[in-house]
Design a protein around this motif. Structure first.
Motif, mmCIF file in Angstrom:
data_model
loop_
_atom_site.group_PDB
_atom_site.id
_atom_site.type_symbol
_atom_site.label_atom_id
_atom_site.label_comp_id
_atom_site.label_asym_id
_atom_site.label_seq_id
_atom_site.Cartn_x
_atom_site.Cartn_y
_atom_site.Cartn_z
ATOM 1 N N MET A 358 57.394 51.992 44.404
ATOM 2 C CA MET A 358 58.059 53.251 44.754
ATOM 3 C C MET A 358 57.039 54.333 45.115
ATOM 4 S SD MET A 358 61.202 52.576 44.822
ATOM 5 C CE MET A 358 61.746 54.253 45.149
ATOM 6 N N ALA A 359 55.880 54.326 44.451
ATOM 7 C CA ALA A 359 54.830 55.295 44.804
ATOM 8 C C ALA A 359 54.329 55.037 46.224
ATOM 9 C CB ALA A 359 53.684 55.209 43.802
ATOM 10 N N ASP A 360 54.153 53.763 46.566
ATOM 11 C CA ASP A 360 53.741 53.422 47.937
ATOM 12 C C ASP A 360 54.836 53.798 48.936
ATOM 13 O OD1 ASP A 360 51.359 52.425 46.977
ATOM 14 O OD2 ASP A 360 52.026 50.333 46.967
ATOM 15 N N GLY A 367 54.734 60.605 53.996
ATOM 16 C CA GLY A 367 53.375 60.953 54.381
ATOM 17 C C GLY A 367 52.508 61.439 53.245
ATOM 18 N N GLY A 368 52.956 61.264 52.011
ATOM 19 C CA GLY A 368 52.168 61.686 50.853
ATOM 20 C C GLY A 368 53.064 62.223 49.754
ATOM 21 N N ALA A 425 57.923 62.449 45.365
ATOM 22 C CA ALA A 425 58.225 62.751 46.760
ATOM 23 C C ALA A 425 58.296 64.246 47.019
ATOM 24 C CB ALA A 425 59.541 62.083 47.164
ATOM 25 N N SER A 426 58.869 64.990 46.068
ATOM 26 C CA SER A 426 59.206 66.391 46.329
ATOM 27 C C SER A 426 58.346 67.411 45.603
ATOM 28 C CB SER A 426 60.665 66.630 45.922
ATOM 29 O OG SER A 426 60.820 66.421 44.520
ATOM 30 N N GLY A 427 57.736 67.009 44.476
ATOM 31 C CA GLY A 427 57.046 67.986 43.643
ATOM 32 C C GLY A 427 58.000 68.816 42.809
ATOM 33 N N HIS A 428 59.276 68.424 42.752
ATOM 34 C CA HIS A 428 60.289 69.167 41.994
ATOM 35 C C HIS A 428 61.016 68.193 41.069
ATOM 36 C CE1 HIS A 428 63.411 71.877 40.832
ATOM 37 N NE2 HIS A 428 63.090 72.794 41.735
#
Length: 558
Positions: A358-360, A367-368, A425-428
């Protein structure tokens, strides 16, 4: 032929290799045998327990442990577990909270920790009592405080004191964001942020806490074992008061009362909040630890800064120990240890492989880390990807389903990995939590059920409950804990710390919620190493971990 065989082996996932090793069956088999394994006798630990119990029956004269009673065991294989990445095989019983000294110490080390802001106390000493607070007096206070933290007297004579060997793990250290202040203090009593953290993280932490001086206090393990976790803040405040009174020559009821109130109520920070009385647990218990604090207790991101996935896996594991196994299964339900809540996230490479995938996927899709928009579309994309990947594994691998032997465990793996991915994915964290809830609804649509009764209730309600900030019901996600309404069910509580940890990694920085908590658990002179969680659990399972708080110095040799 050799090259063809190598390519074939490389195509086999690590989790399949690990599961085939412990189950001694091929993942390609679609049939298995039943009732041929010797029932409970196939388990080394159960055989040991049976022998112990027969001796106890002779000693005590009452019935003891007997696996012949109750539900028959042994229809299927009772397989051991290979700890992911550690390549060590352990028995399930060795990961029971009560059988694993490292896990017990993990609980104790959190319960016995408190942090004190010394600024208000110093202001009282200077402005109200006319005392000079200097580096020399502070060094002297710390010398006396490390004497009193072990239950020793400093202001009264003829007091009965505790054997130092019983309280060897109790200590106090100071830390500050001002290097000039730290340089003036006795190095023995300093928790050195610059030494313990990578420079970039150290700078962030020092800026966050400023020039205040904080004390990290860990009371002796034997104290929380005897008196409970609510004793921690009182023990710290009382022993600190004795040190101040000794060094500054404080006497008089008014002065003492002012300091007592300040030290007990104004300046001290516990690791776990006060929770509802009906739960029968005090402060610093697992049910009161804010989810964001759990992410800061874990130190893997400090020790292995180049391996963020390792940190995410450790947050999920320690959360499952504290919340699912400890809080829900032990402290609220009572008695049953549910060791599978400890094991299933760190066994046979299954959860590791899913989180790594999932991290990949996040990097490939967006894109990061931290680049996905905060939208419902992101929630849906993460939930669909996570639930599909997990369910495809369940549908294709009988051995995975045999290890995750109930719908409850399979739903947890899906929820936690999806929560991590949403945060990454979102930082939230809310994106991660909502994606986890949605993944469970998707799974229920596909399979017809999740796990235990009411497991889906938690996720159905979550879409509304997670967004409320009503003061009697909620808090920002990082500051919530397991004692919130509707969280105390057979639920996937690790969802929340997993999402918060993923968001923290995506945002960067040095802490997920509270810089003081991050610093406090960066060093532990005696006890559990929160930077190497799996190694500690393995040592406990192999009976190589030496816990604190044992009574050997005051009991007969044994």
């Amino acid at each position: 032929m050799v090259k063809d065989k190598e390519r074939k082996d490389e195509a086999i996932p690590d989790y399949v290799k690990s599961l085939e090793k412990v189950f001694k069956e091929s993942d390609k088999d679609r049939r298995t045998a039943f009732y041929r394994y010797g029932a409970w006798r196939q388990s080394k630990r159960k055989r040991e327990f049976y022998d112990y119990a027969r001796k106890l029956e002779n000693e005590l004269g009452i019935p003891r442990y007997n696996p012949e009673l109750g539900i028959p065991l042994g229809q299927r294989k009772i397989a051991p577990y290979e700890i992911s990445k550690e390549k060590v095989v352990v028995e399930g019983e060795d990961m029971h909270i009560c059988n694993n000294a490292a896990i017990m110490q993990l609980f104790d080390d959190i319960a016995r920790t408190a942090i004190m802001d010394l600024t208000p106390a110093h202001e009282i000493l200077q402005k109200r009592l006319g005392k000079a607070v200097t580096p020399e007096t502070l060094n002297r206070v710390m010398e006396v405080w490390n004497h009193t933290i072990g239950g020793a007297a400093a202001v009264q004579e003829h007091m009965f004191e505790i054997n130092p060997l019983l309280v060897r793990d109790g200590y106090v250290k100071l830390f500050s964001g001002d290097d000039k202040v730290v340089d003036l203090l006795d190095k023995r009593i300093v928790l050195d942020i610059n030494r313990l953290f990578p420079q970039e993280k150290a700078d962030v932490l020092k800026k966050a806490i400023g020039d205040k001086i904080f004390a990290l206090a860990r009371i002796p393990t034997i104290a929380v074992r005897n008196y409970g976790s609510a004793m921690t803040k009182r023990w710290v405040a009382t022993t600190c008061l004795s040190a101040f009174a000794n060094v500054y020559g404080i006497s008089g009821e008014t002065a003492i009362n002012t300091l007592v109130y300040t030290l007990r109520h104004r300046t001290i920070i516990g690791i776990g909040d006060t929770i509802a009385v009906r739960y029968g647990r005090g402060e610093n218990s697992p049910g009161g630890i804010p989810f964001g604090y759990i992410c800061d207790i874990v130190q893997t991101d400090r020790v292995y800064p180049d391996d963020p996935v390792k940190y995410l896996l450790d947050v999920a594991e320690i959360s499952s120990i504290l919340l699912d196994a400890g809080w829900l299964q032990q402290m609220l339900s009572g008695g049953l240890g549910a060791p599978i809540r400890v094991l299933f996230l760190i066994s046979n490479e299954v959860f590791d492989s899913i989180v790594e995938h999932m991290a990949d996927w996040v990097v490939e899709k967006y894109g990061g880390y931290g680049k996905a928009p905060w939208t419902i579309s992101t929630i849906e994309e993460v939930a669909k990807a996570g639930s599909k990947y997990c369910q495809d594994i369940y549908d294709s691998s009988p051995l995975v389903c045999e290890m995750l032997f109930g719908g409850s465990l399979r739903s947890r793996v899906m929820a936690y990995s999806t929560a991590i991915a949403g945060g990454l994915a979102s930082g939230h964290p809310m994106i991660g939590v909502e994606a986890a809830h949605l993944s469970q609804m998707i799974r229920k649509e596909r399979t017809g059920r999740l796990g235990f009764f009411a497991q889906d209730q938690f996720h159905n309600q979550g879409h509304a409950n997670d967004w409320t900030l009503l003061t009697d019901q909620a808090q920002v996600m990082e500051m919530r804990n397991a004692s919130y309404p509707d969280y105390n069910v057979v639920a996937n509580l690790t969802t929340f710390p997993s999402a918060i940890a993923g968001a923290y990694i995506a945002r960067g920085g040095a802490y997920a919620c509270n810089p003081l908590v991050k610093i406090a658990f960066s060093e532990n002179l005696a006890g559990f190493d929160f930077g190497n969680i799996r190694k500690m659990l393995v040592k406990g399972a192999l009976r190589e971990f030496m816990p604190e708080g044992e009574r050997d110095p005051v009991i007969p040799p044994h």
